[in-house]
Design an enzyme around this catalytic site. Sequence first.
Site, PDB file in Angstrom:
ATOM      1  N   LYS A   1      -3.654 -10.333  -7.198  1.00 39.59           N
ATOM      2  CA  LYS A   1      -5.503 -10.346  -6.156  1.00 39.59           C
ATOM      3  C   LYS A   1      -6.232  -9.453  -6.885  1.00 39.59           C
ATOM      4  O   LYS A   1      -6.254  -8.377  -7.293  1.00 39.59           O
ATOM      5  CB  LYS A   1      -5.490 -10.605  -5.414  1.00 39.59           C
TER       6      LYS A   1
ATOM      7  N   LYS B   1     -10.295  -3.950  -5.016  1.00 39.96           N
ATOM      8  CA  LYS B   1     -11.198  -2.522  -5.183  1.00 39.96           C
ATOM      9  C   LYS B   1     -10.180  -1.285  -5.619  1.00 39.96           C
ATOM     10  O   LYS B   1     -10.397  -0.120  -6.219  1.00 39.96           O
ATOM     11  CB  LYS B   1     -12.347  -2.237  -3.887  1.00 39.96           C
TER      12      LYS B   1
ATOM     13  N   LYS C   1       0.654  -1.660  -0.268  1.00 43.96           N
ATOM     14  CA  LYS C   1      -0.117   0.111   0.278  1.00 43.96           C
ATOM     15  C   LYS C   1       1.128   0.955  -0.060  1.00 43.96           C
ATOM     16  O   LYS C   1       0.749   2.462  -0.380  1.00 43.96           O
ATOM     17  CB  LYS C   1      -0.745  -0.163   1.352  1.00 43.96           C
TER      18      LYS C   1
HETATM   19  P1  AMP Z   1     -10.856  -6.143   1.322  1.00 50.28           P
HETATM   20  O1  AMP Z   1     -11.722  -5.707   0.827  1.00 50.28           O
HETATM   21  O2  AMP Z   1      -9.836  -5.542   1.947  1.00 50.28           O
HETATM   22  O3  AMP Z   1     -11.964  -4.828   2.627  1.00 50.28           O
HETATM   23  O4  AMP Z   1     -11.206  -7.253   1.819  1.00 50.28           O
HETATM   24  C1  AMP Z   1     -12.428  -7.519   2.416  1.00 50.28           C
HETATM   25  C2  AMP Z   1     -12.124  -9.101   2.835  1.00 50.28           C
HETATM   26  O5  AMP Z   1     -11.986  -9.826   1.305  1.00 50.28           O
HETATM   27  C3  AMP Z   1     -11.428 -10.321   3.341  1.00 50.28           C
HETATM   28  O6  AMP Z   1     -11.807 -11.161   3.935  1.00 50.28           O
HETATM   29  C4  AMP Z   1     -10.229 -10.387   2.384  1.00 50.28           C
HETATM   30  O7  AMP Z   1      -9.175 -11.167   2.350  1.00 50.28           O
HETATM   31  C5  AMP Z   1     -11.123 -10.556   1.146  1.00 50.28           C
HETATM   32  N1  AMP Z   1     -10.305 -10.981  -0.238  1.00 50.28           N
HETATM   33  C6  AMP Z   1      -9.888  -9.573  -0.521  1.00 50.28           C
HETATM   34  N2  AMP Z   1      -9.392  -9.280  -1.940  1.00 50.28           N
HETATM   35  C7  AMP Z   1      -9.238 -10.625  -2.629  1.00 50.28           C
HETATM   36  C8  AMP Z   1      -9.532 -11.489  -3.166  1.00 50.28           C
HETATM   37  N3  AMP Z   1      -8.834 -10.853  -4.264  1.00 50.28           N
HETATM   38  N4  AMP Z   1      -9.931 -12.890  -3.237  1.00 50.28           N
HETATM   39  C9  AMP Z   1     -10.181 -13.939  -2.678  1.00 50.28           C
HETATM   40  N5  AMP Z   1     -10.707 -13.044  -1.012  1.00 50.28           N
HETATM   41  C10 AMP Z   1     -10.133 -11.079  -1.229  1.00 50.28           C
END
Ligand code: AMP
Length: 335
Positions: free
Chosen positions: A200, A203, A116
């Site tokens: 990965k 967002k 980040k």
């Molecule tokens: P975040 O978008 O960082 O708030 O992530 C929310 C949840 O989604 C967390 O449990 C992350 O580990 C999961 N997550 C985010 N990106 C991925 C991805 N590309 N594949 C699987 N899980 C994800």
Amino acid sequence: MAEEGKKRIFSGIAPSGIIHIGNYLGAIKQFTELQLEYQAFFCVVDQHAITVPQEPEKLYQNTLSVAALYLACGIDPSVASIFIQSHIPAHTELAWILNTITPVGELERMTQFKDKIQHQTKEAGVLAGLLNYPILMAADILLYDAHLVPVGEDQTQHIELTRMLAGRFNNRYGETFVTPEPLLQEHAARIMSLLDPTKKMSKSAESAKSYISLLDSPDDIRQKIKNAVTDSGNEVAYDKQKRPAISNLITIHRALTDAGFNTIEEQYKGRGYADFKQDLAEIIIHELTPIQQRYREFMENKKELEHILREGARNASIVSEKKLLAVKQKMGFYI
Ligand code: AMP
Ligand code: TRP
């Protein structure tokens, strides 16, 4: 409120942009089953979102939007608590306390931090909040004595830190925190970008073509899957090393249909990528259409959403304040 006596789970999603199918398949989808077995707390972690600059209006909208998506995806507020992190001051208070037992070096080696800071502007510099973010996450989890934390693979390092902090505190002040375990979706813990299967799905990606948002229209979904990169050849066969792009699409298919890899490979033998992609787009649309319908209903009925979030915060504050008090007593705070 969920039944007492059950083990607890905790998870959080930051309202910092769209929610994509990586979030859904890696994390949210398992919440709906777990809420039946565990006393569940699902948090909209707005204080995590602000570790990268957020526009106030967007933060406000995204916060409601994540709460509505939790519900639309099947979290049932009569058994699980959905709440907003900033409604419970105990999270930041415990985070402060945990700051005092965390060496900076342990934070600096977090992979997500290292990733980040590449995106932070020169003028802003590296923000202390971004460095300290995993401590806040540890506080989120430890306040609720969560045994399990359902997350995507990118969060396992943060949970490892949480476990270390729990152990360190327990050693120093006596048994206080449950040491949590991550709970990963075996085959969907890391969904990759549609444009680059070495990254990965994220967002914060520059191009919206790299992800499917849970709120994308059917046409957008068809277009994005059609444009998703594939590997050389034309064989629909899972091989993460040799064919990472089609393997990612097969993983998405599998996670949505529960079909085994072999079944999918059999089904598309001799049919090629185009056929497979067409079907996959329809499978995704079929999954997301009812979610989008329910999402719109919750967003149009803010009163109900508001009520659910207040109830959730009430449940969360009962559990978390008790834990925080125990922590402060053990440390010798004058209460
Ligand atoms: P975040 O978008 O960082 O708030 O992530 C929310 C949840 O989604 C967390 O449990 C992350 O580990 C999961 N997550 C985010 N990106 C991925 C991805 N590309 N594949 C699987 N899980 C994800
Ligand atoms: N850090 C997580 C992410 O970026 C979100 C999060 C914050 C979280 N607190 C949490 C996840 C507690 C699980 C438990 O995805």
